[in-house]
Design a protein around this motif. Structure first.
Motif, PDB file in Angstrom:
ATOM      1  N   LEU A 195       0.832  -1.208   0.000  1.00 27.27           N
ATOM      2  CA  LEU A 195       0.000   0.000   0.000  1.00 27.27           C
ATOM      3  C   LEU A 195       0.868   1.261   0.000  1.00 27.27           C
ATOM      4  N   SER A 196       1.979   1.218   0.758  1.00 28.84           N
ATOM      5  CA  SER A 196       2.906   2.357   0.754  1.00 28.84           C
ATOM      6  C   SER A 196       3.530   2.545  -0.618  1.00 28.84           C
ATOM      7  N   GLN A 197       3.928   1.436  -1.250  1.00 26.37           N
ATOM      8  CA  GLN A 197       4.491   1.529  -2.592  1.00 26.37           C
ATOM      9  C   GLN A 197       3.462   2.073  -3.584  1.00 26.37           C
ATOM     10  N   LYS A 198       2.234   1.617  -3.425  1.00 21.40           N
ATOM     11  CA  LYS A 198       1.183   2.120  -4.313  1.00 21.40           C
ATOM     12  C   LYS A 198       0.966   3.612  -4.112  1.00 21.40           C
ATOM     13  N   SER A 199       0.989   4.049  -2.853  1.00 21.52           N
ATOM     14  CA  SER A 199       0.834   5.481  -2.572  1.00 21.52           C
ATOM     15  C   SER A 199       1.958   6.293  -3.210  1.00 21.52           C
ATOM     16  N   LEU A 200       3.186   5.761  -3.129  1.00 24.72           N
ATOM     17  CA  LEU A 200       4.321   6.451  -3.759  1.00 24.72           C
ATOM     18  C   LEU A 200       4.157   6.494  -5.274  1.00 24.72           C
ATOM     19  N   LEU A 201       3.676   5.408  -5.845  1.00 25.08           N
ATOM     20  CA  LEU A 201       3.457   5.400  -7.295  1.00 25.08           C
ATOM     21  C   LEU A 201       2.383   6.402  -7.698  1.00 25.08           C
ATOM     22  N   LYS A 529       7.863   6.936 -18.775  1.00 21.08           N
ATOM     23  CA  LYS A 529       7.735   6.817 -17.319  1.00 21.08           C
ATOM     24  C   LYS A 529       6.298   6.492 -16.927  1.00 21.08           C
ATOM     25  N   LYS A 530       5.346   7.088 -17.638  1.00 22.86           N
ATOM     26  CA  LYS A 530       3.945   6.784 -17.344  1.00 22.86           C
ATOM     27  C   LYS A 530       3.648   5.305 -17.571  1.00 22.86           C
ATOM     28  N   GLN A 531       4.216   4.757 -18.656  1.00 22.04           N
ATOM     29  CA  GLN A 531       4.010   3.347 -18.935  1.00 22.04           C
ATOM     30  C   GLN A 531       4.614   2.487 -17.834  1.00 22.04           C
ATOM     31  N   SER A 534       2.411   2.673 -14.818  1.00 20.19           N
ATOM     32  CA  SER A 534       1.195   1.890 -15.025  1.00 20.19           C
ATOM     33  C   SER A 534       1.460   0.400 -14.817  1.00 20.19           C
ATOM     34  N   ASN A 535       2.580  -0.075 -15.353  1.00 23.54           N
ATOM     35  CA  ASN A 535       2.937  -1.488 -15.169  1.00 23.54           C
ATOM     36  C   ASN A 535       3.170  -1.812 -13.692  1.00 23.54           C
ATOM     37  N   SER A 536       3.890  -0.900 -13.001  1.00 22.31           N
ATOM     38  CA  SER A 536       4.163  -1.130 -11.574  1.00 22.31           C
ATOM     39  C   SER A 536       2.867  -1.145 -10.768  1.00 22.31           C
ATOM     40  N   GLN A 537       1.958  -0.241 -11.091  1.00 23.32           N
ATOM     41  CA  GLN A 537       0.687  -0.215 -10.369  1.00 23.32           C
ATOM     42  C   GLN A 537      -0.113  -1.493 -10.611  1.00 23.32           C
ATOM     43  N   SER A 538      -0.079  -1.995 -11.847  1.00 18.26           N
ATOM     44  CA  SER A 538      -0.797  -3.237 -12.151  1.00 18.26           C
ATOM     45  C   SER A 538      -0.214  -4.408 -11.353  1.00 18.26           C
ATOM     46  N   MET A 539       1.120  -4.458 -11.270  1.00 20.07           N
ATOM     47  CA  MET A 539       1.764  -5.527 -10.502  1.00 20.07           C
ATOM     48  C   MET A 539       1.378  -5.443  -9.029  1.00 20.07           C
ATOM     49  N   ILE A 540       1.384  -4.232  -8.501  1.00 21.40           N
ATOM     50  CA  ILE A 540       1.049  -4.062  -7.080  1.00 21.40           C
ATOM     51  C   ILE A 540      -0.412  -4.416  -6.844  1.00 21.40           C
ATOM     52  N   ASP A 541      -1.287  -4.023  -7.761  1.00 18.57           N
ATOM     53  CA  ASP A 541      -2.712  -4.365  -7.604  1.00 18.57           C
ATOM     54  C   ASP A 541      -2.908  -5.877  -7.591  1.00 18.57           C
ATOM     55  N   ASN A 542      -2.193  -6.572  -8.459  1.00 18.20           N
ATOM     56  CA  ASN A 542      -2.291  -8.038  -8.477  1.00 18.20           C
ATOM     57  C   ASN A 542      -1.776  -8.643  -7.172  1.00 18.20           C
ATOM     58  N   LYS A 543      -0.663  -8.094  -6.684  1.00 22.17           N
ATOM     59  CA  LYS A 543      -0.122  -8.600  -5.416  1.00 22.17           C
ATOM     60  C   LYS A 543      -1.085  -8.329  -4.264  1.00 22.17           C
TER      61      LYS A 543
END
Length: 570
Positions: A195-201, A529-531, A534-543
């Motif tokens: 959740l912290s990583q997602k907030s940073l993203l 960077k946006k791409q 977006s990829n990082s957010q998708s990975m975090i959402d899956n996790k």
């Protein structure tokens, strides 16, 4: 095997897969490694709280328990949060007659949470009370059962009723319960991290959108603010510094000037030869003292100017570091001051250009010798003339009477005086000799006093003249020093201002050039960077989804273990 633990271990494996690879990977591997060991464990741990004595019935009871594959632990105080893969004891035998109740409660205090039931063993119910122990266990929601040691048959009947399989299953479940609780904490911790990583993203995404909309327009504002904060504050600070330094009486420069002027002496003056007919001798400042004066001024000014240069260089470097850090944040080329053409800040030439005497000092003192004494005698001659002048009316009266009474008889006594004229003639005749004598004596005394006083007055007058000329010299040097310091620091401040103005213009021009060259690539970099975001957010959402599943599995597993433990009745 009754009550197989495989479903629990399968769920733990499922949780590990949902979590993925973390820094707790080794912990899960240790659990999997000992799956079979704990499931096949046949030795039941039991805590024994007692002392070693030779009571036959007590020893018989313990031997019968050991015969049931029970591992007896005596007076165990050390408790581990997770004992896995070692099983924890869920029942305890307390021999109440061996220890005081306070000691028994103290032992139970550290282990009561693991116990399902505590057996209170005694050989005589009438002579021993367990009230405090029963109250403690009731408060902690632990079952108790009293056992009275009377015979071996009674002990055999008690041991025969012990269901070892139930106790062993209870012990295994109690051992796995803290393991599952710790896994639940791992899941919650990983969830917080994600959740912290997602907030940073999300913050990075907002920043990119802002960067994309404003492009590099904000950089110019930051550059201007940085220059204003750093360079222009230095210029303002240097101006304020020299305004304070140049204040009369208590300013630093005033103090240094006064310090040098206080070192000046009469011997620092040179005598300038003039014609013999002149009574005065001109004085000028010694050339060696002049050079010392110029060197003192140059040293004091250059010392302060070098501090300003050091401060300016430090702030300039700090400004470039801040700007380069800003440019580096946007992946832009860095700036260096080497490529800038800036005014030369040569403080030595500046000081040397102002460090001179605008007007040479000229003083004068009385030439030593006979002229010095003749000049001093003028004062006494004037005094003699004043005294004689005071007696002049009487001398004129005497001369007048002698002139008008020539051939006439002057009265010899006061009784023969008939009118004013005769009275004046009588008075003049009687006092003529006395007046002439007094006049001569006074003149002689004054001349004698003047000659004697000259021996004291001439040296004192020389000292006064030298002190006066020395003071005039100090005032002249102080005036010239103030001009030198004021002209020098004003020129220096102007040079600093010109330097900062040129530096500011160069920085602004260089930043504009960098921004123009970087604008055409900015959009592509932003999109890239946006791409990535977006990829990082998708990975975090899956996790996070997997962690939610793992969290539900943990909650179900915790509930299942608790229910299984509650269903086991002993």
């Amino acid at each position: 095997m009754i009550n197989n633990l495989d479903p629990i271990f399968e769920k733990i494996n499922s949780i590990q897969k949902d979590i993925g690879y973390t820094n707790q990977y080794g912990f899960f591997e240790l659990i999997k490694r000992d799956f079979e060991n704990i499931e096949n464990q046949r030795f039941l741990p039991i805590d024994i709280i007692a002392t070693e004595n030779s009571n036959p019935l007590k020893q018989y009871l313990l031997s019968q328990l050991e015969a049931l594959d029970m591992v007896l632990s005596y007076n165990t105080f050390e408790v581990f949060p997770i004992s896995y893969p070692s099983l924890v004891a869920t029942i305890a035998f307390v021999f109440c007659e061996d220890l005081p109740e306070e000691n028994i409660i103290q032992i139970l205090e550290s282990r009561y949470s693991n116990y399902k039931k505590i057996y209170l063993v005694s050989s005589d119910s009438d002579n021993h009370t367990t009230t405090s122990i029963n109250e403690f266990c009731a408060k902690k929601r632990v079952q108790t059962q009293s056992i009275l040691l009377q015979s071996e048959d009674g002990i055999n009947n008690f041991v025969k009723n012990i269901d070892v399989d139930k106790l062993l299953q209870l012990s295994k479940l109690s051992t796995l319960k803290p393991v599952v609780d710790y896994i639940s904490q791992i899941v919650k911790t990983e969830n917080k991290i994600l959740l912290s990583q997602k907030s940073l993203l999300v913050q990075d995404s907002h920043f990119l959108r802002k960067t994309d909309s404003s492009s590099f327009s904000d950089i110019n504002n930051i550059v201007r603010y940085t220059i204003l904060k750093n360079l222009q504050e230095v210029e303002k600070g240097i101006k304020t510094k020299y305004e304070e330094y140049s204040k009369p009486n208590y300013g630093y420069f005033s103090e240094r000037i006064s310090f040098f002027c206080n070192t000046l002496k009469y011997t620092d003056l040179n005598q300038i030869d003039v014609a013999d007919k002149y009574e005065k001798i001109e004085l000028g400042l010694n050339n060696e003292v002049s050079q010392r004066f110029f060197a003192f001024n140059e040293g004091e000014l250059l010392k302060e100017f070098s501090k300003d240069l050091s401060l300016l260089n430090t702030i300039t470097q700090s400004t470039f570091d801040e700007l380069n850090q800003l440019l580096g944040r946007f992946k832009l080329p860095k700036m260096t001051i080497d490529k800038f053409v800036l005014p030369d800040l040569n403080s030595t030439l500046l000081v040397q250009g102002n460090n001179y005497m605008q007007k040479n000092f000229r003083g004068e003192i009385t030439k030593e010798g006979r002229n010095e004494y003749l000049i001093a005698l003028r004062d006494y001659t004037g005094i003699i003339m004043v005294i004689v002048g005071l007696l002049m009316p009487l001398n004129l009266l005497i001369q007048g009477v002698d002139f008008f009474s020539d051939g006439e008889q002057v009265p010899k006594t006061l009784a023969e005086v008939n009118n004013v004229y005769e009275y004046l003639a009588f008075f003049a005749k009687k006092t003529k000799l006395a007046i002439l004598l007094v006049t001569s004596i006074l003149s002689g005394i004054l001349i004698w006093y003047g000659v004697v006083d000259l021996k004291v007055r001439i040296p004192r007058k020389r000292i006064e003249e030298r002190e006066r000329e020395t003071q005039k010299l100090k005032e002249h040097v102080q005036s010239e020093a103030k001009r030198i310091y004021n002209d020098s620091y004003k020129d220096w401040v102007n040079n600093i201002s010109n330097y900062i103005r040129e530096l500011t213009q160069n920085i602004t021009f260089e930043v504009d050039t960098i921004l123009k060259n970087a604008t055409k690539n900015a959009q592509e970099q932003t999109n890239y960077k946006k791409q990535q975001l977006s990829n990082s957010q998708s990975m975090i959402d899956n996790k996070l989804k997997n962690l939610q599943l793992a969290e539900r599995t943990c909650e179900g597993l915790q509930k299942s273990i608790t229910e299984q433990k509650d269903r086991i009745l002993i």
